[in-house]
Design an enzyme around this catalytic site. Structure first.
Site, PDB file in Angstrom:
ATOM      1  N   SER A  40       0.851  -1.184   0.000  1.00  0.00           N
ATOM      2  CA  SER A  40       0.000   0.000   0.000  1.00  0.00           C
ATOM      3  C   SER A  40       0.888   1.236   0.000  1.00  0.00           C
ATOM      4  O   SER A  40       2.041   1.175   0.466  1.00  0.00           O
ATOM      5  CB  SER A  40      -0.899   0.012   1.245  1.00  0.00           C
ATOM      6  OG  SER A  40      -1.552   1.261   1.393  1.00  0.00           O
ATOM      7  N   TYR A  89      -2.428  -0.604  10.488  1.00  0.00           N
ATOM      8  CA  TYR A  89      -2.396  -0.775   9.036  1.00  0.00           C
ATOM      9  C   TYR A  89      -1.051  -0.337   8.458  1.00  0.00           C
ATOM     10  O   TYR A  89      -0.457  -1.027   7.630  1.00  0.00           O
ATOM     11  CB  TYR A  89      -3.544  -0.002   8.385  1.00  0.00           C
ATOM     12  CG  TYR A  89      -3.712  -0.298   6.915  1.00  0.00           C
ATOM     13  CD1 TYR A  89      -4.201  -1.532   6.497  1.00  0.00           C
ATOM     14  CD2 TYR A  89      -3.371   0.636   5.949  1.00  0.00           C
ATOM     15  CE1 TYR A  89      -4.345  -1.826   5.149  1.00  0.00           C
ATOM     16  CE2 TYR A  89      -3.516   0.360   4.599  1.00  0.00           C
ATOM     17  CZ  TYR A  89      -4.008  -0.880   4.198  1.00  0.00           C
ATOM     18  OH  TYR A  89      -4.144  -1.169   2.853  1.00  0.00           O
TER      19      TYR A  89
END
Length: 233
Positions: free
Chosen positions: A139, A152
Site C-alpha cells: 500500500s 495498518y
C-alpha cells in the site's frame, strides 16, 4: 512470463482487487486457485469466471490448514508458477481507543498470512525450472504514514520490508518478487473502515492490469517495487 496454462494462487480472491486480479489472469488462460474465507463469494466468482477459477476456502492465518491444502493440491507435475498475496484487512483509530483484537487481526492477516502462504509455496517454486513470480500487495501506506493508522501502516511497512528481503533471497532461484503499493482503490475496503475515500480513486481493474504487465515482463526483467496513485487524489 507467458501466462497461458500457468498456475496461480491468489489470496483474498472473493471480492475487490483479488477478484479483479483473478478475472484478469483467467482471461489470459491461467488456472487460478482463489483463496478466501467466504465460500459464497468464491463460488459466485467461479460462476462468473468458469472452471479456470477454483475456489479454496482457507484462512491464511492457519499455517496447518495451508500446508494440508498444498499437500493435497500440488505435486511434482502440478506446481504453482504465481503467488499473489492479496488478502488483507484495514482498521483505523486512535492508539488508546482502537480495539486490541482488530489491531492484532490486521497484523495476523496482512503479515503472518503473507508469510505462511509464501513459506509453504516457495519450496514448490524452487523445484520449478521455469520462471516464477510472487507479488505482494502492499500500500502507499507502506511508504508513508498518517495519524490513527498504526496497525495498518505497520503491517504494510512490513509487507514492503518482507518483499525486498525476499527478492534478494530468491532471485538466484529464478523466483521474482514484486511489491505493489497502490493508493486508494474503489472496493468495499473503505466502507468497512468507515472512511470516505473521495471520487478520484483507483479502479481495481486498472491495478489488476498493471499486475498483469508486471507478470508479463521478460524472465530477466524484475520490477521489484511499484507505486500506483490516483492522478488527482
Amino acid at each position: 512470463m507467458q501466462l497461458e496454462s500457468k498456475i496461480a494462487i491468489v489470496s483474498g480472491a472473493g471480492s475487490g482487487l483479488g477478484k479483479a486480479i483473478s478475472k484478469t489472469l483467467v482471461k489470459e488462460g491461467t488456472l487460478v486457485y482463489g483463496i478466501g474465507r467466504n465460500l459464497e463469494k468464491l463460488s459466485a466468482t467461479q460462476a462468473e469466471l468458469g472452471r479456470q477459477f477454483i475456489p479454496v476456502q482457507l484462512d491464511v492465518t492457519n499455517k496447518h490448514d495451508i500446508k494440508d491444502w498444498i499437500g493435497q493440491t500440488f505435486s511434482e507435475h502440478h506446481r504453482p508458477d504465481i503467488l499473489i498475496n492479496n488478502a488483507g484487512i484495514g482498521g483505523f483509530g486512535k492508539i488508546d481507543e482502537m480495539d486490541n483484537l482488530l489491531w492484532t487481526d490486521i497484523i495476523d492477516i496482512n503479515v503472518k498470512g503473507m508469510y505462511y502462504l509464501t513459506a509453504c509455496i516457495v519450496p514448490l517454486m524452487k523445484a520449478n525450472t521455469d520462471s516464477n513470480h510472487i507479488i505482494n500487495i502492499g500500500s502507499i501506506m507502506g511508504t508513508t504514514t498518517k495519524g490513527e493508522a498504526t496497525a495498518y501502516t505497520a503491517s504494510k511497512y512490513a509487507v514492503n520490508g518482507f518483499s525486498e528481503s525476499l527478492f534478494k533471497e530468491l532471485r538466484g532461484d529464478n523466483i521474482k518478487v514484486t511489491c505493489v503499493n497502490p493508493g486508494s482503490i474503489e472496493t468495499d475496503f473503505f466502507a468497512k473502515c468507515g472512511i470516505d475515500p473521495g471520487q478520484n480513486i483507483l479502479q481495481a481493474v486498472d491495478v489488476a492490469n498493471t499486475i498483469l504487465f508486471i507478470l508479463k515482463t521478460p524472465d530477466n526483467v524484475l520490477i521489484d517495487e511499484i507505486k500506483l496513485r490516483p492522478l488527482r487524489p
